[in-house]
Design a protein around this motif. Sequence first.
Motif, PDB file in Angstrom:
ATOM      1  N   CYS A  21       0.864  -1.178   0.000  1.00 32.49           N
ATOM      2  CA  CYS A  21       0.000   0.000   0.000  1.00 32.49           C
ATOM      3  C   CYS A  21       0.901   1.229   0.000  1.00 32.49           C
ATOM      4  O   CYS A  21       1.618   1.486   0.977  1.00 32.49           O
ATOM      5  CB  CYS A  21      -0.906  -0.003   1.216  1.00 32.49           C
ATOM      6  N   TYR A  94      -8.147  -3.964   2.329  1.00 33.29           N
ATOM      7  CA  TYR A  94      -8.055  -2.516   2.343  1.00 33.29           C
ATOM      8  C   TYR A  94      -6.912  -2.059   3.235  1.00 33.29           C
ATOM      9  O   TYR A  94      -6.719  -2.589   4.334  1.00 33.29           O
ATOM     10  CB  TYR A  94      -9.343  -1.894   2.871  1.00 33.29           C
ATOM     11  N   TRP A 117      -8.454   5.704   3.684  1.00 32.72           N
ATOM     12  CA  TRP A 117      -8.648   4.343   3.197  1.00 32.72           C
ATOM     13  C   TRP A 117      -8.305   4.245   1.720  1.00 32.72           C
ATOM     14  O   TRP A 117      -8.530   5.175   0.948  1.00 32.72           O
ATOM     15  CB  TRP A 117     -10.110   3.916   3.392  1.00 32.72           C
ATOM     16  N   GLN A 119      -8.760   1.898  -1.975  1.00 29.94           N
ATOM     17  CA  GLN A 119      -9.907   1.372  -2.716  1.00 29.94           C
ATOM     18  C   GLN A 119     -10.034  -0.138  -2.574  1.00 29.94           C
ATOM     19  O   GLN A 119     -11.100  -0.698  -2.900  1.00 29.94           O
ATOM     20  CB  GLN A 119      -9.784   1.744  -4.189  1.00 29.94           C
ATOM     21  N   GLY A 120      -8.984  -0.785  -2.132  1.00 33.76           N
ATOM     22  CA  GLY A 120      -9.045  -2.224  -1.921  1.00 33.76           C
ATOM     23  C   GLY A 120      -8.441  -3.017  -3.069  1.00 33.76           C
ATOM     24  O   GLY A 120      -8.406  -2.566  -4.215  1.00 33.76           O
TER      25      GLY A 120
END
Length: 127
Positions: A21, A94, A117, A119-120
């Motif tokens: 991420c 996520y 957060w 977007q997954g």
Amino acid sequence: VQLEESGGGLVQPGVSLRLACAVSGGTFSRFALAWFRQAPGKDRECVAAISWSGGSTLYGDSVKGRFTISRDNAKNTVYLQMNDLKPQDTAVYYCAADLRDYTADYATDMDFDYEYWGQGTQVTVSS
């Protein structure tokens, strides 16, 4: 602040996968970070979290001993190493981040603790 996950995919049971991420905006070294997942028809759950210093981590019971969260402040990236994947690990994963004060050097596993957060990314474990 933007978060972008990568590394998901379709894998067979027993294999490993590493999610990443990338976080842009803000001061990465001050973010507490976490990975959550949500499977169809189920509530979102925290699988791993790490404090801003990296000195505190926590894991969901279902992934303890199999998943490892880590952070690379030089790359503004948090990782989730997933080993021995099982069909029940299938979910959208996520990444979440929250800016913390220096005194708040602890990992938390509640989704309302995180302001930002991604977007997954889909992880599917199937033979």
